[in-house]
Scaffold this motif. Structure first.
Motif, PDB file in Angstrom:
ATOM      1  N   UNK A  13       0.828  -1.207   0.000  1.00 17.47           N
ATOM      2  CA  UNK A  13       0.000   0.000   0.000  1.00 17.47           C
ATOM      3  C   UNK A  13       0.866   1.262   0.000  1.00 17.47           C
ATOM      4  N   UNK A  14       1.909   1.270   0.858  1.00 14.75           N
ATOM      5  CA  UNK A  14       2.776   2.452   0.953  1.00 14.75           C
ATOM      6  C   UNK A  14       3.690   2.604  -0.263  1.00 14.75           C
ATOM      7  N   UNK A  15       3.817   1.536  -1.044  1.00 17.29           N
ATOM      8  CA  UNK A  15       4.633   1.598  -2.264  1.00 17.29           C
ATOM      9  C   UNK A  15       3.859   2.211  -3.433  1.00 17.29           C
ATOM     10  N   UNK A  16       2.536   2.292  -3.316  1.00 15.34           N
ATOM     11  CA  UNK A  16       1.697   2.770  -4.419  1.00 15.34           C
ATOM     12  C   UNK A  16       2.120   4.154  -4.927  1.00 15.34           C
ATOM     13  N   UNK A  17       2.393   5.152  -4.041  1.00 15.85           N
ATOM     14  CA  UNK A  17       2.791   6.467  -4.567  1.00 15.85           C
ATOM     15  C   UNK A  17       4.047   6.407  -5.430  1.00 15.85           C
ATOM     16  N   UNK A  18       5.024   5.579  -5.029  1.00 15.04           N
ATOM     17  CA  UNK A  18       6.255   5.465  -5.801  1.00 15.04           C
ATOM     18  C   UNK A  18       5.984   4.804  -7.153  1.00 15.04           C
ATOM     19  N   UNK A  19       5.137   3.783  -7.151  1.00 16.22           N
ATOM     20  CA  UNK A  19       4.761   3.122  -8.409  1.00 16.22           C
ATOM     21  C   UNK A  19       4.037   4.114  -9.318  1.00 16.22           C
ATOM     22  N   UNK A  20       3.151   4.907  -8.729  1.00 18.58           N
ATOM     23  CA  UNK A  20       2.426   5.925  -9.502  1.00 18.58           C
ATOM     24  C   UNK A  20       3.403   6.923 -10.117  1.00 18.58           C
ATOM     25  N   UNK A  21       4.403   7.327  -9.339  1.00 14.05           N
ATOM     26  CA  UNK A  21       5.382   8.290  -9.833  1.00 14.05           C
ATOM     27  C   UNK A  21       6.143   7.723 -11.028  1.00 14.05           C
ATOM     28  N   UNK A  22       6.659   6.500 -10.876  1.00 13.81           N
ATOM     29  CA  UNK A  22       7.416   5.885 -11.962  1.00 13.81           C
ATOM     30  C   UNK A  22       6.533   5.613 -13.179  1.00 13.81           C
ATOM     31  N   UNK A  23       5.325   5.103 -12.940  1.00 14.21           N
ATOM     32  CA  UNK A  23       4.423   4.804 -14.058  1.00 14.21           C
ATOM     33  C   UNK A  23       4.056   6.084 -14.809  1.00 14.21           C
TER      34      UNK A  23
END
Length: 546
Positions: A13-23
């Motif tokens: 869940x806390x990794x979602x912002x980083x994934x969103x940034x990279x995506x």
């Protein structure tokens, strides 16, 4: 087992912002500031609905981070770009470039001086893609094939990236983790300075090898050794005993001066020209003109060094004569002191003010020499603000994300879970930074995104009953994030696009990526291995706070 599952669910869940940034950057091709804004929005939603942080507290964290992005981080960048534009508009920057090219006619040594030394100087002065673009274009002008020139400059840019733009990657990271770690920018700078020595010593000889094989290394060894060792020694001393602002600039200047003197007495047995062209001595520039051309950046060195002198820094400490210039703001939405955060506007203590002073002195010098007029000075200032408005906004938003991630506990969850890899995390620590730079194109952005994660992982590992190291891992892992990031720069799509545009290879980005990827992977494996060795066998070399 259930606790572990919950832990990894939280991690996801806390990794979602980083994934969103990279995506957003890689797949949706959004501009950096839009990707950062979306990341902040997602992180805020998670902070409120999953981490149980109030909306007011989230806003306070956002404001604290964004303001830190503006001051001191953006302030340093703006002041540095302003100084560069003054040099460029006066014509002195062209003289400065010529002074480097004219040191030797041998292309192998010229590439070291331009791509490695001068590139480091530019990285320290302006950063943000400028060094590779300028040096690659210079190499093409010397007759080196565009793809080759771009690839060599990308490799050469590894050593200085960590201190790019007057130490911004390290300064920004230290600012972003100040609330959760007692390490500071000078400790991180010192640690990176101890880790990067092997790469600094290896890269110049490797570049010569790529150009002309072992024969080239043998023929140029004395000159390349002088350039490389003078650079590495200065880099180590300045990063450990002066601070994060000057390692690139000082190393470049010392290396160029020492190598210039050495080449007055030694010449390679064979002058190597990639294109087989005759030596063109070109227009001769006097030593006086050359010295004047370097004056703006020599002034920068002096002002930044003054700002690092203990007696000067004491003026801004509690009880010091200028302590009142450090204005502390309490950020408390709705007047609620329970959720308050703090931001310090250190008007004169900031390194950006030292850089601006160098710019003001340079402007006065140029005006007195009638090289430029006041219209040009104001034009340079206006261009700087216009050129940097989007990068500055992006930095502010990325720092805001780091603040939200740290203040809401998201970074702690990420670090805690990754720390479950135990002793192996030391190997993976720089790889995290490498991936961050690969995807964001910026060591600064990577450090801001993952700095808190590295600190939290270090805390968990140090707290383990069987921990071999009880202190200093936060400094080591923060340094490792930046250390791994420098070798990710050569495969970053943004960096590759800049390099290709500079040498007229738009559309050939994949060719440059194929040229650099194998070297980048080899370097990051070495970075991971070296970090692991530091964590387990050389931890006495880790600088400690206090």
């Amino acid at each position: 087992m259930q606790e572990a599952n919950v832990s990894w669910l939280s991690f996801g869940i806390c990794l979602i912002p980083i994934i969103v940034f990279f995506a957003s950057l890689v797949w949706f091709k959004l501009q950096g500031w839009l990707a950062a804004a979306l990341t902040v929005f997602i992180a805020t939603l998670i902070a409120i609905f999953y981490n149980d942080i109030t909306l007011a507290r989230s806003f306070a964290l956002f404001l604290e981070g964004f303001l830190k992005g503006m001051w001191p981080i953006a302030w340093i960048i703006i002041a540095a770009i302003f100084l560069y534009k003054l040099s460029d508009k006066s014509g002195y920057f062209a003289i400065l470039k010529h002074s480097v090219i004219s040191i030797t006619p041998d292309h192998r040594i010229q590439v070291i001086l331009i791509a490695f030394c001068f590139g480091s100087f530019l990285e320290g002065a302006i950063g943000f893609g400028g060094p590779v673009a300028i040096t690659a274009a210079l190499l093409v002008g010397l007759g080196i094939r565009p793809l080759y020139a771009a690839g060599l400059c990308m490799i050469a840019n590894t050593a200085p990236v960590v201190w790019g733009a007057v130490g911004i990657p390290i300064i920004a990271m230290a600012q972003s983790v100040a609330n959760i770690s007692n390490t500071d920018q000078n400790l991180i700078s010192a640690m990176v300075g101890r880790m990067i020595v092997p790469i600094t010593l290896f890269v110049p000889f490797f570049i010569v090898f790529l150009m002309d094989g072992f024969k080239g290394v043998k023929q140029t060894f004395p000159a390349v050794a002088v350039a490389t060792f003078s650079f590495a020694i200065t880099q180590f001393i300045s990063s450990n005993y002066i601070g994060a602002e000057l390692p690139d600039i000082l190393s470049a200047v010392v290396s160029l001066v020492v190598t210039t003197i050495f080449l007055k007495f030694w010449k390679p047995s064979e002058i190597f020209r990639v294109d087989g062209s005759e030596v063109d001595n070109g227009e001769q520039i006097s030593a006086k003109e050359t010295l004047i051309a370097w004056t703006p950046f020599l002034t920068l060195i002096v002002t930044v060094v003054i700002w690092q002198i203990p007696a000067f820094k004491a003026l801004f400490a509690p009880g010091g004569a200028l302590h009142y210039t450090n204005i502390i703001f309490s950020i408390a939405p709705g007047g609620n002191s329970d959720i308050a955060t703090k931001w310090t506007l250190d008007l004169f203590k900031s390194a950006g003010t030292a850089i601006l002073l160098a710019g003001v002195i340079t402007a006065i010098m140029l005006l007195l020499q009638r090289k430029i007029g006041m219209k040009t000075v104001w034009g340079a200032a206006g261009e700087t603000l216009n050129d940097m408005k989007i990068p500055v906004l992006t930095i502010g938003l990325v720092v805001a994300y780091a603040s939200i991630a740290g203040g809401s506990g998201q970074a702690k969850i990420l670090g805690t879970c990754l720390a479950q890899t135990g002793d192996a995390f030391a190997f993976f620590s720089p790889i995290i930074g490498w991936l961050g730079v690969f995807l964001t194109g910026s060591d600064t952005s990577s450090n801001l995104l993952f700095g808190a994660l590295q600190v939290e992982a270090a805390k968990v590992i140090m707290a383990a009953p069987n921990a071999a190291v009880k202190e200093g891992l936060d400094t080591l892992f923060l340094a490792a994030n930046s250390f791994g990031g420098v070798v990710g720069k050569m495969i970053s799509p943004q960096s590759i696009a800049i390099a290709c545009a500079a040498v007229g290879l738009v559309g050939k980005e994949s060719d440059l990526f194929k040229f650099t990827i194998k070297y980048s992977v080899a370097f990051v494996i070495f970075c991971g291995a070296l970090t692991w060795v530091y964590a387990h066998y050389l931890h006495s070399w880790i600088p400690l706070a206090g």
